[in-house]
Enzyme design. Structure first.
Site, PDB file in Angstrom:
ATOM      1  N   LYS A  64       0.814  -1.228   0.000  1.00 49.27           N
ATOM      2  CA  LYS A  64       0.000   0.000   0.000  1.00 49.27           C
ATOM      3  C   LYS A  64       0.849   1.280   0.000  1.00 49.27           C
ATOM      4  O   LYS A  64       0.406   2.315  -0.489  1.00 49.27           O
ATOM      5  CB  LYS A  64      -0.946   0.012   1.198  1.00 49.27           C
ATOM      6  CG  LYS A  64      -2.120  -0.937   1.060  1.00 49.27           C
ATOM      7  CD  LYS A  64      -3.089  -0.770   2.221  1.00 49.27           C
ATOM      8  CE  LYS A  64      -4.271  -1.697   2.089  1.00 49.27           C
ATOM      9  NZ  LYS A  64      -5.266  -1.496   3.162  1.00 49.27           N
ATOM     10  N   ASP A 100     -10.183   3.090   1.959  1.00 49.29           N
ATOM     11  CA  ASP A 100     -10.392   2.530   3.308  1.00 49.29           C
ATOM     12  C   ASP A 100     -11.077   3.549   4.220  1.00 49.29           C
ATOM     13  O   ASP A 100     -11.933   3.188   5.047  1.00 49.29           O
ATOM     14  CB  ASP A 100      -9.053   2.125   3.941  1.00 49.29           C
ATOM     15  CG  ASP A 100      -8.543   0.789   3.414  1.00 49.29           C
ATOM     16  OD1 ASP A 100      -9.365  -0.015   2.930  1.00 49.29           O
ATOM     17  OD2 ASP A 100      -7.323   0.551   3.493  1.00 49.29           O
TER      18      ASP A 100
HETATM   19  P1  NDP Z   1      -0.131  -2.812   9.733  1.00 47.26           P
HETATM   20  O1  NDP Z   1       0.860  -3.916   9.717  1.00 47.26           O
HETATM   21  O2  NDP Z   1       0.113  -1.566   8.958  1.00 47.26           O
HETATM   22  O3  NDP Z   1      -0.347  -2.374  11.285  1.00 47.26           O
HETATM   23  C1  NDP Z   1      -0.517  -3.343  12.291  1.00 47.26           C
HETATM   24  C2  NDP Z   1      -0.943  -2.661  13.592  1.00 47.26           C
HETATM   25  O4  NDP Z   1      -1.266  -3.674  14.543  1.00 47.26           O
HETATM   26  C3  NDP Z   1       0.134  -1.806  14.244  1.00 47.26           C
HETATM   27  O5  NDP Z   1      -0.469  -0.722  14.898  1.00 47.26           O
HETATM   28  C4  NDP Z   1       0.764  -2.789  15.251  1.00 47.26           C
HETATM   29  O6  NDP Z   1       1.386  -2.153  16.351  1.00 47.26           O
HETATM   30  C5  NDP Z   1      -0.494  -3.488  15.744  1.00 47.26           C
HETATM   31  N1  NDP Z   1      -0.282  -4.796  16.354  1.00 47.26           N
HETATM   32  C6  NDP Z   1       0.125  -5.939  15.713  1.00 47.26           C
HETATM   33  N2  NDP Z   1       0.142  -6.960  16.609  1.00 47.26           N
HETATM   34  C7  NDP Z   1      -0.249  -6.449  17.814  1.00 47.26           C
HETATM   35  C8  NDP Z   1      -0.433  -7.005  19.101  1.00 47.26           C
HETATM   36  N3  NDP Z   1      -0.204  -8.311  19.347  1.00 47.26           N
HETATM   37  N4  NDP Z   1      -0.873  -6.203  20.098  1.00 47.26           N
HETATM   38  C9  NDP Z   1      -1.126  -4.886  19.879  1.00 47.26           C
HETATM   39  N5  NDP Z   1      -0.961  -4.299  18.663  1.00 47.26           N
HETATM   40  C10 NDP Z   1      -0.535  -5.074  17.642  1.00 47.26           C
HETATM   41  O7  NDP Z   1      -1.525  -3.487   9.336  1.00 47.26           O
HETATM   42  P2  NDP Z   1      -2.823  -2.794   8.697  1.00 47.26           P
HETATM   43  O8  NDP Z   1      -3.010  -1.471   9.350  1.00 47.26           O
HETATM   44  O9  NDP Z   1      -2.756  -2.867   7.221  1.00 47.26           O
HETATM   45  O10 NDP Z   1      -3.976  -3.816   9.141  1.00 47.26           O
HETATM   46  C11 NDP Z   1      -4.387  -3.921  10.490  1.00 47.26           C
HETATM   47  C12 NDP Z   1      -5.609  -4.829  10.572  1.00 47.26           C
HETATM   48  O11 NDP Z   1      -6.704  -4.237   9.882  1.00 47.26           O
HETATM   49  C13 NDP Z   1      -5.422  -6.213   9.945  1.00 47.26           C
HETATM   50  O12 NDP Z   1      -6.045  -7.142  10.786  1.00 47.26           O
HETATM   51  C14 NDP Z   1      -6.174  -6.125   8.631  1.00 47.26           C
HETATM   52  O13 NDP Z   1      -6.691  -7.366   8.211  1.00 47.26           O
HETATM   53  C15 NDP Z   1      -7.311  -5.172   9.006  1.00 47.26           C
HETATM   54  N6  NDP Z   1      -7.832  -4.434   7.848  1.00 47.26           N
HETATM   55  C16 NDP Z   1      -9.175  -4.513   7.591  1.00 47.26           C
HETATM   56  C17 NDP Z   1      -9.726  -3.819   6.535  1.00 47.26           C
HETATM   57  C18 NDP Z   1     -11.182  -3.941   6.251  1.00 47.26           C
HETATM   58  O14 NDP Z   1     -11.608  -3.520   5.151  1.00 47.26           O
HETATM   59  N7  NDP Z   1     -11.991  -4.460   7.146  1.00 47.26           N
HETATM   60  C19 NDP Z   1      -8.901  -2.953   5.658  1.00 47.26           C
HETATM   61  C20 NDP Z   1      -7.498  -2.909   6.043  1.00 47.26           C
HETATM   62  C21 NDP Z   1      -7.006  -3.638   7.100  1.00 47.26           C
HETATM   63  P3  NDP Z   1       2.962  -1.727  16.276  1.00 47.26           P
HETATM   64  O15 NDP Z   1       3.011  -0.453  15.480  1.00 47.26           O
HETATM   65  O16 NDP Z   1       3.317  -1.527  17.706  1.00 47.26           O
HETATM   66  O17 NDP Z   1       3.687  -2.868  15.607  1.00 47.26           O
END
Ligand code: NDP
Length: 283
Positions: A64, A100
């Site tokens: 992205k 989004d």
């Molecule tokens: P990114 O990899 O960009 O971000 C991941 C985020 O999750 C970060 O803030 C990370 O924190 C946090 N994180 C990961 N593991 C943990 C944990 N165990 N505890 C707390 N925080 C955690 O991913 P995206 O933003 O692209 O996607 C995030 C979610 O959103 C996914 O599940 C994806 O499937 C969903 N999604 C859904 C959409 C929809 O249309 N419904 C559209 C886009 C995404 P840190 O920065 O500290 O690593």
């Protein structure tokens, strides 16, 4: 005309089912297919989008952000969010959009939730959280508290969003710790999980004993349909919404960008639900 979703891995994607159902429902001859594109093949794949027969693509994890410098133009929204999830091919030019943000707000609206004036806690500061944070500020939330495991990332997002905020809107960054989160969570009318914690069906983004117990708890994860975050929020008395609505509405926005037509939402929801059931059955 051909349409695609590009990502890696891509087998989990519901987008082909959703978009092909929408194209069929509108009687359009276009096709939509998933392309597994590892990072080292992104440049050559984007070049192929310039084929006159290609209408555009969706872009998903992990491309992205990487796709942005390969495009000719960005919508103001995609530039501000810093991520593209939809590309349209217009007479040789590739234009990047982010649907989004609009998809998230539309999914709330569809179930009668208006973000204007609300106190909101947003968990996460990754790509999806960035789109949602800007969407919430544009929608006129009163207060937005952004909490992330990596607190510096939450701070950077809060700083960026503050620059887009209106006078009187409060934007703050928080650490994902009970001491920092208890008060904002207690005051929140909407809590959004935009972390990936919960996709495994076992992890929660909130450290115990924190649970949203009033208002609306929204998880943008749609598989599983009820994450541990939503399960505990529902048990504590909150109204819950999962991410299927956001998925369908971001797809609907992309469909309109490509075809210039309103999206057939009911068919798209049906296709998403049955594809999810099939994938659940084979997972
Ligand atoms: P990114 O990899 O960009 O971000 C991941 C985020 O999750 C970060 O803030 C990370 O924190 C946090 N994180 C990961 N593991 C943990 C944990 N165990 N505890 C707390 N925080 C955690 O991913 P995206 O933003 O692209 O996607 C995030 C979610 O959103 C996914 O599940 C994806 O499937 C969903 N999604 C859904 C959409 C929809 O249309 N419904 C559209 C886009 C995404 P840190 O920065 O500290 O690593």
């Amino acid at each position: 005309m051909r349409l695609f979703v590009i990502g890696h891995p891509i087998t989990h994607s519901l987008s082909p089912a959703i978009h092909n159902a929408a194209l069929r429902a509108c009687g359009l001859p276009e096709t939509y297919a998933a392309l597994d594109v590892p990072a080292d093949r992104l440049v050559e794949t984007v070049a192929l989008l310039r084929d006159p027969d290609v209408g555009g693509c969706n872009v998903t994890v992990p491309h992205k952000q990487a796709v942005m410098p390969l495009l000719d133009e960005l919508s103001p929204e995609a530039a501000r969010i810093g991520a593209v999830n939809t590309v349209a091919h217009r007479s040789g030019r590739l234009v990047g959009y982010n649907t989004d943000a609009a998809g998230f707000l539309a999914s709330l609206r569809q179930v009668g939730v208006e973000a204007a004036g609300l106190r909101v806690v947003l968990l996460g500061a990754g790509g999806a959280a960035r789109a949602i944070a800007f969407a919430l500020v544009d929608a006129g939330v009163e207060r937005l508290s952004i909490a992330n495991r990596d607190a510096a990332r939450a701070q950077r997002l809060a700083d960026a969003v503050r620059r887009a905020a209106r006078v009187g809107q409060e934007i703050e960054a928080l650490e994902l710790r009970p001491e920092a989160l208890a008060a904002p969570l207690g005051a929140a009318q909407l809590v959004v999980n935009a972390t990936s914690a919960g996709m495994d069906g076992a992890t929660s983004p909130l450290p115990p004993p924190l649970v949203p117990s009033a208002g609306v708890a929204c998880d943008i994860i749609y598989n599983p349909p009820e994450t541990p975050f939503l399960r505990s929020a529902r048990a504590a008395g909150a109204r819950t919404i999962n991410g299927l609505g956001m998925l369908v509405h971001q797809a609907a926005e992309a469909f309109t960008i490509w075809t210039g037509r309103p999206a057939p939402l009911a068919e798209m929801v049906r296709a998403a639900e049955s594809a999810l059931q099939r994938k659940g059955a084979t997972a």
